[in-house]
Scaffold this active site. Structure first.
Site: not given
Length: 210
Positions: A86, A190, A192
């Site tokens: 990001c 992202h 994650e």
């Protein structure tokens, strides 16, 4: 066992990124959350997260004594694999144009600017799941295929050379979703937060030999 420095400079979805990296490593790597220049210099790989405005993140980054010098040494001189996530990806650009002009790390020449969808129905911030398109570059990126990834942002990096764009995404118009140049890679989404596809990308990063 290899070590991965997950850079803590006060900006980023740090704990979620740590948990995802630990899960992706599955015991094959030690994930070290740190801004200690000595630990960073000893790391085999580096991950730079980031959430928020380019200028605020760069100021937080520069406020950590010795951090930029350590990263320049490890990434640019020693050539160890680097992944920006990001805003951590955006910081590798020459400059960011959010709240004025702010100098970036300059590892991938280009600007970070606000996305301007041609479709009036495409909202900014861009939030949600989108599939990647036109994948190219290292197998770190191409190996995950056109999997949907989770995005939440208003700005994106636009490299001077499209050869440094490793994947695109369409949100009322195409813009870069991933970049790569040598041992430096970055993703606007992202991993994650992107479930199994995101974990697959992180696992590939842990094995990447640029």
């Amino acid at each position: 066992m290899q070590s991965v420095a997950l850079i803590d400079y006060g900006s980023g979805n740090l704990r979620s990124a740590e948990k995802a990296l630990v899960r992706a490593a599955d015991g094959s790597a030690e994930i070290v959350v740190t801004c200690d220049p000595d630990l960073i210099r000893r790391a085999d790989r580096v991950v730079l997260p980031g959430v928020g405005a380019f200028r605020a993140c760069m100021e937080a980054f520069e406020s950590r004594p010795g951090l930029e010098d350590a990263l320049q040494e490890v990434v640019q001189q020693k050539g160890r694999p680097f992944l920006g996530i990001c805003v951590g990806m955006q910081l590798v650009a020459t400059r960011g144009l959010e709240f004025g002009e702010t100098k970036g790390l300059g590892w991938i020449p280009g600007d970070v600017r606000k996305i301007t969808p041609a479709d009036p129905h495409a909202k900014v911030p861009h939030m949600g799941w989108n599939a990647l398109t036109r994948l190219s570059g290292p197998d770190l990126i191409t190996g995950i295929g056109a999997s949907p990834m989770y995005f939440t942002h208003s700005f994106a990096i636009f490299p001077d050379d499209d050869a440094h764009v490793a994947a695109w995404v369409d949100h009322g118009g195409a813009f870069p979703a991933a970049v790569a140049r040598g041992n430096v890679a970055g993703v606007q989404f992202h991993p994650e937060k992107s479930q199994s596809a995101g974990l697959a990308l992180l696992a590939r990063f842990l094995e990447w030999r640029p």
